[in-house]
Design a protein around this motif. Structure first.
Motif, short mmCIF file in Angstrom:
data_model
loop_
_atom_site.label_atom_id
_atom_site.label_comp_id
_atom_site.label_asym_id
_atom_site.label_seq_id
_atom_site.Cartn_x
_atom_site.Cartn_y
_atom_site.Cartn_z
N THR A 25 0.87 -1.12 0.14
CA THR A 25 0.21 -0.03 0.05
C THR A 25 0.81 1.34 -0.01
OG1 THR A 25 -0.03 0.23 2.44
CG2 THR A 25 -1.58 -1.32 1.40
N ASP A 147 -11.71 -7.53 3.86
CA ASP A 147 -10.93 -8.11 4.92
C ASP A 147 -10.50 -9.65 4.74
OD1 ASP A 147 -10.48 -5.75 6.53
OD2 ASP A 147 -12.20 -6.21 7.70
N LYS A 150 -7.57 -9.25 2.28
CA LYS A 150 -6.38 -9.17 2.86
C LYS A 150 -5.88 -10.19 3.49
CE LYS A 150 -7.60 -4.41 4.05
NZ LYS A 150 -8.20 -3.63 5.21
N ILE A 156 1.61 -7.63 4.44
CA ILE A 156 0.89 -6.18 3.87
C ILE A 156 1.86 -5.34 4.49
CG2 ILE A 156 -1.07 -4.55 3.99
CD1 ILE A 156 -3.13 -6.98 4.57
#
Length: 185
Positions: A25, A147, A150, A156
């Motif tokens: 991200t 979620d 993820k 992450i």
């Protein structure tokens, strides 16, 4: 976990050969896609780039096609799924701008990331998933990442820009000195 570009390169150098999926991200335009491309090249892997923001859920599963006897149907892979399934060399499947994809497209990716198959179609063992997205706070069209999606990633990370790292990259890639000076200013 927040990391700088050199740390991301090191992480990808370890995770890509181990086939561990990574979600990156960060703000738009800070080099997420370029670093993934460099990591694939450094690992000697081919690179397949998908843009789920312009996909339909069938892109991840295949098109339904009836059996010749009319007894049912099967899903025929096409596009990026077909390319990944027929890969004959190590491959990084880079899913770019994942957070801009609709929830139905994100949901269609979940089985691929977790089970490395979808329906009857199994991916070769040497396909590695890496995904990138901007953050919601960047106002870059990101609504959210589901979620359960993820949870399919081994890690992450949030890439933070670093002017020193960018300067070193820019000098080694013949970026105009005026531009380097301006950004450092």
């Amino acid at each position: 976990m927040k990391i700088n570009p050199s740390q991301l390169r090191s992480l990808l150098a370890a995770y890509v050969p181990a086939r561990l999926p990574v979600l990156i991200t960060g703000a738009p335009g800070i080099g997420k896609s370029d670093i993934v491309s460099q990591a694939a090249k450094a690992a000697g892997h081919d690179l397949l780039i998908s843009h789920p923001v312009v996909e339909d859920p069938t892109d991840s599963k295949g098109l339904p096609f009836p059996n010749s006897d009319g007894s049912g149907a099967r899903f025929l892979p096409f596009g990026d799924l077909a390319k990944a399934m027929t890969a004959e060399r190590p491959l990084v499947w880079f899913i770019d701008d994942l957070g801009q994809a609709s929830p139905s497209v994100q949901a269609a990716k979940m089985q691929l990331l977790l089970a490395r198959k979808i329906g009857e179609h199994k991916l070769p063992e040497y396909v590695t998933f890496v995904a990138a997205t901007n953050r919601r706070v960047d106002n870059a069209g990101v609504s959210n990442i589901l979620d359960p999606l993820k949870s399919r990633f081994a890690t992450i990370v949030e890439l933070e820009p670093c002017i020193q790292a960018w300067t070193e990259w820019a000098v080694s890639n013949d970026v105009a000195p005026d531009l380097i000076a301006f950004l450092r200013f």
